[in-house]
Design a protein around this motif. Sequence first.
Motif, mmCIF file in Angstrom:
data_model
loop_
_atom_site.group_PDB
_atom_site.id
_atom_site.type_symbol
_atom_site.label_atom_id
_atom_site.label_comp_id
_atom_site.label_asym_id
_atom_site.label_seq_id
_atom_site.Cartn_x
_atom_site.Cartn_y
_atom_site.Cartn_z
ATOM 1 N N TYR A 128 0.826 -1.199 0.000
ATOM 2 C CA TYR A 128 0.000 0.000 0.000
ATOM 3 C C TYR A 128 0.868 1.259 0.000
ATOM 4 O O TYR A 128 0.665 2.167 -0.803
ATOM 5 N N ARG A 129 1.849 1.299 0.892
ATOM 6 C CA ARG A 129 2.712 2.482 1.016
ATOM 7 C C ARG A 129 3.522 2.709 -0.259
ATOM 8 O O ARG A 129 3.538 3.817 -0.807
ATOM 9 N N VAL A 130 4.178 1.665 -0.759
ATOM 10 C CA VAL A 130 5.016 1.807 -1.947
ATOM 11 C C VAL A 130 4.160 2.126 -3.171
ATOM 12 O O VAL A 130 4.537 2.942 -4.015
ATOM 13 N N TYR A 131 2.972 1.508 -3.251
ATOM 14 C CA TYR A 131 2.069 1.798 -4.367
ATOM 15 C C TYR A 131 1.661 3.271 -4.352
ATOM 16 O O TYR A 131 1.679 3.931 -5.394
ATOM 17 N N CYS A 132 1.287 3.771 -3.182
ATOM 18 C CA CYS A 132 0.887 5.188 -3.083
ATOM 19 C C CYS A 132 2.027 6.103 -3.506
ATOM 20 O O CYS A 132 1.812 7.070 -4.250
ATOM 21 N N ASP A 133 3.241 5.810 -3.043
ATOM 22 C CA ASP A 133 4.405 6.613 -3.425
ATOM 23 C C ASP A 133 4.630 6.560 -4.937
ATOM 24 O O ASP A 133 4.863 7.590 -5.578
ATOM 25 N N LYS A 134 4.578 5.363 -5.500
ATOM 26 C CA LYS A 134 4.824 5.195 -6.939
ATOM 27 C C LYS A 134 3.708 5.845 -7.751
ATOM 28 O O LYS A 134 3.960 6.449 -8.798
ATOM 29 N N ASN A 135 2.469 5.743 -7.274
ATOM 30 C CA ASN A 135 1.345 6.370 -7.968
ATOM 31 C C ASN A 135 1.512 7.879 -8.004
ATOM 32 O O ASN A 135 1.283 8.515 -9.045
ATOM 33 N N ALA A 136 1.946 8.463 -6.886
ATOM 34 C CA ALA A 136 2.183 9.915 -6.839
ATOM 35 C C ALA A 136 3.304 10.292 -7.806
ATOM 36 O O ALA A 136 3.204 11.298 -8.525
ATOM 37 N N GLU A 137 4.365 9.478 -7.847
ATOM 38 C CA GLU A 137 5.463 9.735 -8.782
ATOM 39 C C GLU A 137 4.978 9.638 -10.226
ATOM 40 O O GLU A 137 5.347 10.462 -11.067
ATOM 41 N N ASN A 138 4.147 8.648 -10.526
ATOM 42 C CA ASN A 138 3.632 8.510 -11.890
ATOM 43 C C ASN A 138 2.776 9.708 -12.287
ATOM 44 O O ASN A 138 2.826 10.161 -13.436
ATOM 45 N N HIS A 139 2.001 10.248 -11.345
ATOM 46 C CA HIS A 139 1.243 11.471 -11.633
ATOM 47 C C HIS A 139 2.206 12.635 -11.867
ATOM 48 O O HIS A 139 1.993 13.451 -12.781
ATOM 49 N N SER A 140 3.267 12.716 -11.069
ATOM 50 C CA SER A 140 4.265 13.775 -11.264
ATOM 51 C C SER A 140 4.900 13.667 -12.643
ATOM 52 O O SER A 140 5.146 14.683 -13.303
ATOM 53 N N ARG A 141 5.163 12.456 -13.060
ATOM 54 C CA ARG A 141 5.738 12.267 -14.404
ATOM 55 C C ARG A 141 4.785 12.768 -15.477
ATOM 56 O O ARG A 141 5.203 13.427 -16.427
ATOM 57 N N GLN A 142 3.505 12.477 -15.314
ATOM 58 C CA GLN A 142 2.531 12.934 -16.304
ATOM 59 C C GLN A 142 2.359 14.447 -16.254
ATOM 60 O O GLN A 142 2.078 15.075 -17.266
ATOM 61 N N ASN A 143 2.557 15.046 -15.074
ATOM 62 C CA ASN A 143 2.455 16.495 -14.919
ATOM 63 C C ASN A 143 3.706 17.223 -15.396
ATOM 64 O O ASN A 143 3.704 18.440 -15.515
ATOM 65 N N GLY A 144 4.789 16.461 -15.591
ATOM 66 C CA GLY A 144 6.051 17.077 -15.959
ATOM 67 C C GLY A 144 6.793 17.645 -14.768
ATOM 68 O O GLY A 144 7.731 18.422 -14.921
ATOM 69 N N THR A 145 6.392 17.280 -13.559
ATOM 70 C CA THR A 145 7.043 17.800 -12.356
ATOM 71 C C THR A 145 8.007 16.801 -11.725
ATOM 72 O O THR A 145 8.629 17.104 -10.711
ATOM 73 N N SER A 146 8.151 15.637 -12.324
ATOM 74 C CA SER A 146 9.077 14.628 -11.816
ATOM 75 C C SER A 146 10.502 15.001 -12.185
ATOM 76 O O SER A 146 10.747 15.735 -13.151
ATOM 77 N N GLU A 147 11.440 14.495 -11.410
ATOM 78 C CA GLU A 147 12.847 14.706 -11.754
ATOM 79 C C GLU A 147 13.262 13.828 -12.935
ATOM 80 O O GLU A 147 14.302 14.067 -13.539
ATOM 81 N N LYS A 148 12.448 12.817 -13.247
ATOM 82 C CA LYS A 148 12.739 11.965 -14.409
ATOM 83 C C LYS A 148 12.309 12.699 -15.672
ATOM 84 O O LYS A 148 11.225 13.267 -15.731
ATOM 85 N N GLU A 149 13.160 12.659 -16.668
ATOM 86 C CA GLU A 149 12.857 13.353 -17.922
ATOM 87 C C GLU A 149 12.099 12.453 -18.881
ATOM 88 O O GLU A 149 12.162 11.234 -18.791
#
Length: 159
Positions: A128-149
């Motif tokens: 649950y915890r890791v999924y929530c973290d990864k889900n937030a990161e995936n949203h950040s990636r779609q928003n263009g706010t992730s550190e991943k290019e």
Amino acid sequence: MRAQRIIDRPQAEIMADRKRKRTELLYKLRRGERRVSDRLAQIFEMQNALDDRIISERGVLKSLDEWVTGITIAMESEIDEIRREVNWKWWKNPKPVDVAALQGEVIDMWHFVVSLSEKVGLTADDVYRVYCDKNAENHSRQNGTSEKEGYLAKSSDEG
């Protein structure tokens, strides 16, 4: 040519109802209710009991490498069974999708996902915890706010 999807009206209503229920569950989770997390823990307990039974009754002894390899091969087999339930062959006439059979195959896949999670040391709470973290990161990636290019969707102006 896109694969054809056949879903009759009752199935479409079922899918809409499930989507509504998922949305309600997410809302409850955001409010801090643990009901879903408790159910996930129960699934982990049930899978652990099944795995222990199989290991004991069949005398299975495997290293972590062997477990990961075996379970991922089983998952590949389940993916094939899931795929056989839908109309992915664009060169064939589509058939009605047996949603109950499809759901059964997806649950078979869940058995292996939970088993693999346990083998690599993830508890239901960890998932649950890791999924929530990864889900937030995936949203950040779609928003263009992730550190991943490379994830920000191009606007229609960029072509």
